[in-house]
Write a protein that holds these residues in place. Structure first.
Motif, PDB file in Angstrom:
ATOM      1  N   HIS A  55      46.343  39.218  46.276  1.00 23.65           N
ATOM      2  CA  HIS A  55      46.753  39.266  44.869  1.00 23.65           C
ATOM      3  C   HIS A  55      45.738  38.530  44.001  1.00 23.65           C
ATOM      4  CE1 HIS A  55      50.425  38.964  41.940  1.00 23.65           C
ATOM      5  NE2 HIS A  55      49.368  39.512  41.371  1.00 23.65           N
ATOM      6  N   TYR A  56      45.285  37.382  44.487  1.00 21.98           N
ATOM      7  CA  TYR A  56      44.284  36.605  43.736  1.00 21.98           C
ATOM      8  C   TYR A  56      43.014  37.427  43.521  1.00 21.98           C
ATOM      9  CZ  TYR A  56      40.432  33.382  42.979  1.00 21.98           C
ATOM     10  OH  TYR A  56      39.296  32.779  42.477  1.00 21.98           O
ATOM     11  N   GLN A  57      42.529  38.100  44.542  1.00 25.79           N
ATOM     12  CA  GLN A  57      41.287  38.860  44.428  1.00 25.79           C
ATOM     13  C   GLN A  57      41.427  39.983  43.397  1.00 25.79           C
ATOM     14  OE1 GLN A  57      38.471  37.991  45.544  1.00 25.79           O
ATOM     15  NE2 GLN A  57      39.125  36.378  46.963  1.00 25.79           N
ATOM     16  N   VAL A  58      42.579  40.631  43.372  1.00 21.46           N
ATOM     17  CA  VAL A  58      42.806  41.687  42.384  1.00 21.46           C
ATOM     18  C   VAL A  58      42.784  41.108  40.971  1.00 21.46           C
ATOM     19  CG1 VAL A  58      44.504  43.331  41.498  1.00 21.46           C
ATOM     20  CG2 VAL A  58      44.091  43.165  43.959  1.00 21.46           C
ATOM     21  N   LEU A  59      43.500  39.983  40.779  1.00 20.08           N
ATOM     22  CA  LEU A  59      43.533  39.374  39.451  1.00 20.08           C
ATOM     23  C   LEU A  59      42.162  38.868  39.036  1.00 20.08           C
ATOM     24  CD1 LEU A  59      46.900  37.353  39.484  1.00 20.08           C
ATOM     25  CD2 LEU A  59      46.421  39.543  38.394  1.00 20.08           C
ATOM     26  N   LYS A  60      41.438  38.275  39.970  1.00 20.14           N
ATOM     27  CA  LYS A  60      40.112  37.731  39.648  1.00 20.14           C
ATOM     28  C   LYS A  60      39.161  38.834  39.216  1.00 20.14           C
ATOM     29  CE  LYS A  60      37.251  34.259  39.422  1.00 20.14           C
ATOM     30  NZ  LYS A  60      37.439  33.197  38.402  1.00 20.14           N
ATOM     31  N   GLU A  61      39.301  39.991  39.824  1.00 18.57           N
ATOM     32  CA  GLU A  61      38.447  41.120  39.453  1.00 18.57           C
ATOM     33  C   GLU A  61      38.775  41.615  38.051  1.00 18.57           C
ATOM     34  OE1 GLU A  61      37.355  45.653  41.004  1.00 18.57           O
ATOM     35  OE2 GLU A  61      38.454  44.257  42.308  1.00 18.57           O
ATOM     36  N   ASN A  62      40.062  41.650  37.735  1.00 18.28           N
ATOM     37  CA  ASN A  62      40.484  42.152  36.420  1.00 18.28           C
ATOM     38  C   ASN A  62      40.419  41.100  35.320  1.00 18.28           C
ATOM     39  OD1 ASN A  62      41.091  44.775  37.359  1.00 18.28           O
ATOM     40  ND2 ASN A  62      43.085  44.079  38.125  1.00 18.28           N
ATOM     41  N   PHE A  63      40.531  39.818  35.721  1.00 18.56           N
ATOM     42  CA  PHE A  63      40.516  38.713  34.754  1.00 18.56           C
ATOM     43  C   PHE A  63      39.540  37.647  35.255  1.00 18.56           C
ATOM     44  CE2 PHE A  63      44.710  40.658  34.832  1.00 18.56           C
ATOM     45  CZ  PHE A  63      44.897  41.020  33.502  1.00 18.56           C
ATOM     46  N   PRO A  64      38.251  37.799  34.976  1.00 18.00           N
ATOM     47  CA  PRO A  64      37.232  36.880  35.510  1.00 18.00           C
ATOM     48  C   PRO A  64      37.456  35.419  35.137  1.00 18.00           C
ATOM     49  CG  PRO A  64      36.220  38.863  34.605  1.00 18.00           C
ATOM     50  CD  PRO A  64      37.655  38.907  34.219  1.00 18.00           C
ATOM     51  N   ASN A  65      38.131  35.166  34.028  1.00 16.96           N
ATOM     52  CA  ASN A  65      38.375  33.783  33.596  1.00 16.96           C
ATOM     53  C   ASN A  65      39.679  33.200  34.148  1.00 16.96           C
ATOM     54  OD1 ASN A  65      36.002  33.774  32.035  1.00 16.96           O
ATOM     55  ND2 ASN A  65      37.077  34.724  30.301  1.00 16.96           N
ATOM     56  N   LEU A  66      40.266  33.873  35.108  1.00 12.13           N
ATOM     57  CA  LEU A  66      41.522  33.425  35.713  1.00 12.13           C
ATOM     58  C   LEU A  66      41.415  31.968  36.175  1.00 12.13           C
ATOM     59  CD1 LEU A  66      44.360  34.378  36.869  1.00 12.13           C
ATOM     60  CD2 LEU A  66      43.141  34.729  39.031  1.00 12.13           C
ATOM     61  N   VAL A  67      42.421  31.174  35.809  1.00 14.80           N
ATOM     62  CA  VAL A  67      42.457  29.769  36.233  1.00 14.80           C
ATOM     63  C   VAL A  67      43.350  29.669  37.465  1.00 14.80           C
ATOM     64  CG1 VAL A  67      43.030  27.406  35.583  1.00 14.80           C
ATOM     65  CG2 VAL A  67      42.118  28.992  33.866  1.00 14.80           C
ATOM     66  N   ALA A  68      42.744  29.301  38.599  1.00 13.45           N
ATOM     67  CA  ALA A  68      43.486  29.249  39.857  1.00 13.45           C
ATOM     68  C   ALA A  68      42.882  28.202  40.768  1.00 13.45           C
ATOM     69  CB  ALA A  68      43.478  30.621  40.529  1.00 13.45           C
ATOM     70  N   TYR A  69      43.707  27.699  41.694  1.00 17.64           N
ATOM     71  CA  TYR A  69      43.278  26.656  42.621  1.00 17.64           C
ATOM     72  C   TYR A  69      43.710  27.046  44.032  1.00 17.64           C
ATOM     73  CZ  TYR A  69      43.366  24.338  38.085  1.00 17.64           C
ATOM     74  OH  TYR A  69      43.193  24.044  36.763  1.00 17.64           O
ATOM     75  N   PHE A  70      42.788  26.984  44.963  1.00 15.77           N
ATOM     76  CA  PHE A  70      43.109  27.298  46.354  1.00 15.77           C
ATOM     77  C   PHE A  70      43.972  26.188  46.940  1.00 15.77           C
ATOM     78  CE2 PHE A  70      42.031  27.434  50.957  1.00 15.77           C
ATOM     79  CZ  PHE A  70      42.537  28.713  51.212  1.00 15.77           C
ATOM     80  N   VAL A  71      45.106  26.558  47.545  1.00 14.29           N
ATOM     81  CA  VAL A  71      46.024  25.549  48.074  1.00 14.29           C
ATOM     82  C   VAL A  71      46.183  25.651  49.591  1.00 14.29           C
ATOM     83  CG1 VAL A  71      47.318  25.284  45.939  1.00 14.29           C
ATOM     84  CG2 VAL A  71      48.005  27.057  47.569  1.00 14.29           C
ATOM     85  N   GLY A  72      45.343  26.462  50.224  1.00 18.80           N
ATOM     86  CA  GLY A  72      45.397  26.579  51.674  1.00 18.80           C
ATOM     87  C   GLY A  72      46.353  27.666  52.127  1.00 18.80           C
ATOM     88  N   GLY A  73      46.250  28.006  53.395  1.00 17.87           N
ATOM     89  CA  GLY A  73      47.141  29.018  53.958  1.00 17.87           C
ATOM     90  C   GLY A  73      46.961  30.383  53.346  1.00 17.87           C
TER      91      GLY A  73
END
Length: 337
Positions: free
Chosen positions: A246-264
């Motif tokens: 899901h993150y990869q899809v959003l990152k592709e569509n919204f390059p400025n997406l604010v997100a933090y990797f939390v493991g797992g």
């Protein structure tokens, strides 16, 4: 216990930070475990539910409450020396959280400074597993003492048994509405080791717990409204956690997406950013709105109705879902539910 409890409708407007004019069957303040047992016996006699309440900074009353609201006002704090620089600090449930944090710093104890200026009480802190700036309270809790509402039994629960998770705990789930927290013990340290993992805290250059606390207070004051002047419950939504795909899809569509990797294989999204992208930041609808400096905070300007706030929250949830396919979960507790 202040005054004589009677089954007379009482407003809850002064007792929760959103300040809506909802009612309860009765409101009473308790200052000791003896008081609590007396109120529980009274409620049992009249077959009424009991809702323990601290400062009401994480509670939404969606309608009148058909029971007794018990304002937990137990006071007391002390510190004991442990081993290898460890300090065990005890706080009664009714202690104001920020005052307690500053007191621990005065005692030479560090570990709570990142949680400075969070509204609420010591007793409420484990329910929500409060967290901010890279620290969650579960990281330093030793045990939680509570009274079982049904049996009156006094129980002390180790942190490992509290089912702590992101803004969650056993007190918010399995034990919801079944207990009254009376005291919390914390494992702190006399050796200050700053937690600067949160982006931006490196700029604090803090060399003491007090300096880091002061810095965080300034940051919070700059972007969050004081609930004494503008009704709010702080962060209204949890930061959503999504899968790697899901993150990869959003990152592709919204390059400025604010997100933090939390493991797992999971990522935590910034809920405020999502709300802002949907155009809600600073919006006002009658007597409620979204705070102009922080889209994660919904506010009540006064003399409004809780239905309007919940309607606005629903609109936000719908729009975030339509744009990002992300479900936004309300963070504060809602009563009745």
């Amino acid at each position: 216990m202040t005054g004589q409890l009677t089954l007379q409708s009482a407003t809850l407007k002064p007792w929760h930070t959103l300040g809506f004019d909802v009612k309860a069957k009765g409101v009473v303040e308790v200052f000791s475990e003896v008081d609590i047992h007396q109120i529980l016996a009274f409620a049992k006699q009249y077959d009424l539910p009991v809702l323990p309440l601290g400062e009401g900074s994480n509670t939404i009353f969606s309608s009148d409450f058909a029971g007794i609201v018990m304002r937990v006002c137990l006071k007391g704090r002390r510190v004991e020396q442990g081993n290898d620089g460890q300090l065990v600090v005890y706080g009664a449930a009714g202690e104001n959280w920020h005052s307690f944090v500053r007191w621990t710093i005065d005692q030479g104890a560090s570990g709570l400074e990142n949680l400075s200026l969070i509204p609420g009480t010591v007793g409420a802190s484990p329910i929500q597993n409060i967290g901010a700036y890279g620290v969650e309270v579960k990281d330093v809790i030793d045990w939680v003492r509570y009274i079982d509402i049904a049996s009156g039994e006094v129980i002390q629960l180790k942190a490992s048994d509290c089912a702590f998770a992101y803004r969650d705990s056993i007190f918010k789930q399995q034990l919801r509405d079944q207990i009254v927290i009376t005291e919390v013990a914390f494992r702190l340290s006399s050796n200050f080791t700053p937690n600067l993992s949160y982006i931006g805290l490196q700029d604090s250059h803090a060399k003491t717990a007090l300096q880091l606390s002061d810095y965080i207070v300034k940051v919070r004051e700059a972007k969050l409204p004081d609930p004494q002047h503008l009704g709010n419950v702080g962060s209204f939504f949890k930061n959503p956690i999504i899968s790697e795909d899901h993150y990869q899809v959003l990152k592709e569509n919204f390059p400025n997406l604010v997100a933090y990797f939390v493991g797992g294989g999971c990522w935590k999204l910034a809920a405020g950013w999502l709300i802002d992208q949907c155009g809600f930041k600073g919006i006002r609808k009658g007597k409620v709105g979204v705070y102009k400096h922080q889209a994660l905070v919904l506010v009540h300007y006064g003399e409004g109705h809780v239905e309007d706030l919940l309607s606005l929250a629903w609109d936000i949830q719908q729009q975030v879902w339509l744009r990002f396919s992300v479900r936004m979960e309300i963070e504060p507790r809602i009563y009745p539910q």
